[in-house]
Design an enzyme around this catalytic site. Structure first.
Site, PDB file in Angstrom:
ATOM      1  N   GLN A  66      -4.337  -2.824   7.686  1.00 24.86           N
ATOM      2  CA  GLN A  66      -5.273  -2.566   8.646  1.00 24.86           C
ATOM      3  C   GLN A  66      -6.376  -2.269   8.491  1.00 24.86           C
ATOM      4  O   GLN A  66      -7.258  -2.689   9.487  1.00 24.86           O
ATOM      5  CB  GLN A  66      -4.855  -0.915   9.333  1.00 24.86           C
ATOM      6  CG  GLN A  66      -3.386  -0.414   9.286  1.00 24.86           C
ATOM      7  CD  GLN A  66      -3.212  -1.343  10.691  1.00 24.86           C
ATOM      8  OE1 GLN A  66      -3.881  -1.644  11.844  1.00 24.86           O
ATOM      9  NE2 GLN A  66      -1.416  -1.250  11.154  1.00 24.86           N
ATOM     10  N   LYS A  78       0.473  -8.571  11.392  1.00 23.59           N
ATOM     11  CA  LYS A  78      -0.712  -8.015  11.357  1.00 23.59           C
ATOM     12  C   LYS A  78      -2.157  -8.878  12.162  1.00 23.59           C
ATOM     13  O   LYS A  78      -3.166  -8.208  12.216  1.00 23.59           O
ATOM     14  CB  LYS A  78      -0.877  -6.841  10.775  1.00 23.59           C
ATOM     15  CG  LYS A  78       0.464  -5.817  10.416  1.00 23.59           C
ATOM     16  CD  LYS A  78       0.145  -4.962   9.929  1.00 23.59           C
ATOM     17  CE  LYS A  78       0.998  -3.516   9.580  1.00 23.59           C
ATOM     18  NZ  LYS A  78       1.367  -3.075  10.942  1.00 23.59           N
ATOM     19  N   CYS A  85       5.219   6.044  11.165  1.00 23.94           N
ATOM     20  CA  CYS A  85       5.560   5.647  10.173  1.00 23.94           C
ATOM     21  C   CYS A  85       4.601   6.640   8.934  1.00 23.94           C
ATOM     22  O   CYS A  85       4.215   6.398   7.603  1.00 23.94           O
ATOM     23  CB  CYS A  85       5.708   4.815   9.619  1.00 23.94           C
ATOM     24  SG  CYS A  85       6.910   3.212  10.347  1.00 23.94           S
ATOM     25  N   ASP A 130      -4.173  -0.046   0.690  1.00 22.49           N
ATOM     26  CA  ASP A 130      -3.118  -0.604   1.407  1.00 22.49           C
ATOM     27  C   ASP A 130      -3.927  -1.006   2.407  1.00 22.49           C
ATOM     28  O   ASP A 130      -5.147  -0.160   3.513  1.00 22.49           O
ATOM     29  CB  ASP A 130      -2.712   0.152   1.821  1.00 22.49           C
ATOM     30  CG  ASP A 130      -1.669   0.103   2.868  1.00 22.49           C
ATOM     31  OD1 ASP A 130      -1.982  -1.403   3.605  1.00 22.49           O
ATOM     32  OD2 ASP A 130      -0.767   0.454   3.035  1.00 22.49           O
ATOM     33  N   HIS A 185       1.176   5.585   5.480  1.00 25.45           N
ATOM     34  CA  HIS A 185       1.905   4.979   6.476  1.00 25.45           C
ATOM     35  C   HIS A 185       3.299   5.332   5.194  1.00 25.45           C
ATOM     36  O   HIS A 185       3.426   4.689   3.657  1.00 25.45           O
ATOM     37  CB  HIS A 185       1.522   3.390   5.624  1.00 25.45           C
ATOM     38  CG  HIS A 185       2.990   2.893   6.692  1.00 25.45           C
ATOM     39  ND1 HIS A 185       4.086   1.885   6.378  1.00 25.45           N
ATOM     40  CD2 HIS A 185       2.430   2.426   8.523  1.00 25.45           C
ATOM     41  CE1 HIS A 185       4.635   2.025   7.555  1.00 25.45           C
ATOM     42  NE2 HIS A 185       3.612   1.639   8.387  1.00 25.45           N
TER      43      HIS A 185
HETATM   44  C1  LIG Z   1      -1.565   1.012   6.872  1.00 27.39           C
HETATM   45  C2  LIG Z   1       0.070   0.070   6.862  1.00 27.39           C
HETATM   46  N1  LIG Z   1       0.702   0.011   5.523  1.00 27.39           N
HETATM   47  C3  LIG Z   1       1.625  -0.951   5.335  1.00 27.39           C
HETATM   48  C4  LIG Z   1       2.463  -1.226   6.433  1.00 27.39           C
HETATM   49  C5  LIG Z   1       3.249  -1.995   6.493  1.00 27.39           C
HETATM   50  O1  LIG Z   1       3.217  -2.942   7.085  1.00 27.39           O
HETATM   51  P1  LIG Z   1       4.968  -4.003   6.983  1.00 27.39           P
HETATM   52  O2  LIG Z   1       5.681  -3.301   7.817  1.00 27.39           O
HETATM   53  O3  LIG Z   1       4.284  -4.963   7.552  1.00 27.39           O
HETATM   54  O4  LIG Z   1       5.280  -4.171   5.581  1.00 27.39           O
HETATM   55  C6  LIG Z   1       1.426  -0.614   7.874  1.00 27.39           C
HETATM   56  C7  LIG Z   1       2.423  -1.328   9.282  1.00 27.39           C
HETATM   57  O5  LIG Z   1       3.137  -0.733   9.461  1.00 27.39           O
HETATM   58  C8  LIG Z   1       0.892  -0.170   7.769  1.00 27.39           C
HETATM   59  O6  LIG Z   1      -0.015  -0.406   9.085  1.00 27.39           O
END
Ligand SMILES: Cc1ncc(COP(=O)(O)O)c(C=O)c1O
Lengths: 145, 432
Positions: free
Chosen positions: B222, B245, B387, B219, B142
């Site tokens: 998910q 999430k 993203c 990270d 991401h």
């Molecule tokens: C794998 C992953 N990393 C990071 C993020 C970023 O999360 P947030 O937008 O809640 O900071 C997301 C969410 O879109 C994600 O799915």
């Protein structure tokens, strides 16, 4: 099963133009070009024009994207080729106003001909950017940006 | 540790119906159809228990924490710190290893900035990054787990490297020895890809990172909402996830740092609440986690996130994971049966190495048009690059359509999505 609104968005003419678009040519001596990208969906267009004595002689574009952005570029090419630059600028403003109207302003059929098929877009706020992509590129070429 | 979801422990349709009763928003009508919410990967819906916890705090105990001598301040502080212990316990770690952030993005940036602050601080020489050092990410990440590291590399002169993916998006674990070398100072990757839904081979990557002495960052955005996750057992140094999430509110997330690692980090944001003694010339800082929590904290959100963790725990992460595997299998089986549909990230993967998520490319239909068509039937999916522009580019795509489920996802939601994809092919004239 699909709603009238959706069918209004994806009129047959729109689907046809997106499948076999007009104006996907490379111009020999472009007066100006503009590249536009919609970062949220990745739709892209590079549009060029050849201006000859205040008239848009030719439009050529390349790009990829959704049905709405592709058909809009195609309809635009047909509409503005042979049109005076000054009138094209007015047309652009009218188009933008209709697209931003959330379905309250319709495109004038006399002015927009086949492009009135894009009327359904203005109800879908998230799709207005798709329809505008080629028009914004055209605007930039006219402003020499 | 990630336990393989077992089918015995799955949620029954009656369980899912009961769960849905806790989520009033799922009764919404969209364009004249009942909502089929398949965008939980972007953000989950929230149960009443979470909404009530936040409201209850504002109704009865609202006050600033770690300040003031009055009754409400003491109660608010206690509840805030209890929330930290609850969320820490939910992922198998202790309360003082949990830093509240606004979400995963802020957590990763906090870490990246703390590390670049170490560059200017003689006390933190051990964490300093300089030219010749390497930061390793993956091609699956991401943007939130890519750009902060690109920027850290720019600021410090370190080099960014990445573990590539194959033509199907699967991480090239066979290359890790070449990519994670003695020069690697930090290795960061996602536990579960937000595009492919695949569970990555955490232990193999960590084993290699340990061999070369690199800091490991996970990270877990998910994974934490969908799988039992024990960060201690996974043996990572840092991890991030977002509250919104995992049934919690927006505006709150977690940066986990293994005790000694977190303690060794210099602060990023500075100001009130993170200090001991302040003079006109300088300041001394509190130990972790307070050192990383400058300013008035997101109290109601943290408390509501703890309510979300308790809600998930009460149902059981094993059962939630089994339900996710069921959702994933039904999606994949259904999509495989539709002509012209490419599900990305499936080759070489077992069903039980996936969560309940699938991203597709439908030949001849742009993702935006498919999303619009589905929305017309009340089916909410995500379209675009989610993203992950580099991953999409690598797979030769600009946009995909993603269906992502959660514990409240029904078979009917999935079947409506499948029927929608199939009908869209007729609608847009790509069936021939
Ligand atoms: C794998 C992953 N990393 C990071 C993020 C970023 O999360 P947030 O937008 O809640 O900071 C997301 C969410 O879109 C994600 O799915």
């Amino acid at each position: 099963m699909s709603s009238d609104e959706l069918n209004g968005l994806y009129q047959q003419l729109i689907l046809d133009h997106s499948k076999s678009p007009h104006g996907q040519v490379t111009l020999d001596n472009p007066t100006a070009s503009s590249h536009q990208l919609n970062p949220t969906c990745g739709d892209e267009i590079t549009l060029s024009i050849e201006v000859d004595s205040g008239t848009i002689a030719h439009v050529g574009w390349k790009g990829h994207g959704c049905t709405i952005s592709q058909s809009s570029a195609s309809l635009l090419s047909t509409l503005v080729e042979g049109r005076e630059v000054d009138d094209t600028k007015l047309l652009l403003e009218e188009f933008r106003e209709a697209m931003r109207s959330r379905g309250t302003i319709e495109l004038d059929e006399e002015r927009f001909e086949d492009a009135i098929a894009l009327n359904g877009v203005s109800r879908y706020v998230a799709r207005v950017k798709c329809a505008m992509l080629a028009w914004v590129a055209l605007e930039h070429t006219l402003e020499g940006r | 540790m990630t336990t393989t979801p077992s089918t015995q422990a799955m949620l029954s349709p009656a369980d899912v119906e009961r769960i849905r009763g806790d989520f009033p928003i799922l009764q919404t009508e969209v364009n004249g159809h009942p909502l089929a919410y398949l965008d939980s990967g972007a953000t989950s819906q929230k149960p009443l228990a979470v909404l009530d916890a936040e409201r209850d705090f504002y109704l009865r105990r609202n006050s600033a924490v770690h300040r003031g001598a009055h009754m409400l301040a003491a109660e608010a502080t206690e509840e805030f710190e209890n929330a930290r212990a609850t969320v820490a316990g939910f992922v198998g770690v202790t309360a003082d290893e949990i830093v509240w952030t606004s979400g995963a993005t802020e957590g990763l940036n906090l870490l990246a900035y703390a590390l670049s602050n170490a560059t200017f601080s003689p006390e933190h020489a051990a964490l300093r990054l300089s030219p010749g050092d390497e930061i390793v990410v993956t091609e699956q990440e991401h943007h939130a787990n890519l750009i902060p590291w690109q920027q850290l590399a720019l600021r410090t002169g370190a080099t960014l490297r990445f573990i590539p993916v194959d033509d199907d998006g699967v991480l090239r674990v066979d290359l890790i020895d070449e990519i994670i070398t003695e020069r690697a100072r930090l290795v960061t990757f996602s536990h579960v890809s937000n595009v492919l839904g695949t569970i990555n081979p955490v232990s193999e990557i960590i084993a290699r990172a340990r061999q070369v002495g690199a800091i490991v960052v996970l990270d877990a955005c998910q994974s934490v909402p969908h799988l039992p996750v024990d960060l201690r057992a996974l043996d990572v140094d840092f991890a991030v996830f977002s509250g919104h999430k995992m049934l919690g509110p927006t505006g709150v997330g977690v940066l986990y740092g293994r005790g000694p690692m977190l303690d060794a980090l210099p602060p990023f944001l500075t100001g009130g609440s993170m200090i001991t003694t302040v003079t006109m010339e300088g300041a001394e800082f509190l130990p972790a986690p307070q050192r990383f929590e400058a300013g008035t904290q997101r109290v109601s959100q943290a408390i509501a996130l703890a309510a979300a963790a308790r809600y998930l725990d009460a149902i059981g992460m094993d059962r939630i994971a089994a339900h996710g595997a069921h959702v994933g299998r039904r999606l994949l089986d259904g999509l495989d049966a539709i002509d012209g549909v490419r599900v990305i990230g499936t080759a070489g993967h077992q069903y039980d190495e996936r969560v309940g998520l699938a991203s597709i490319d439908v030949a001849g239909i742009h993702a935006h048009d498919l999303g619009q068509f589905l929305d017309d039937r009340g089916i909410a999916v995500r379209v675009g690059h989610h993203c992950t522009q580099p991953l999409h580019r690598r797979l030769g795509l600009t946009a995909t359509t993603r269906a992502s489920g959660s514990l409240y996802t029904t078979d009917d939601d999935i079947d409506r999505f499948l029927q929608g994809v199939s009908d869209a092919r007729t609608y847009f004239g790509v069936t021939s």
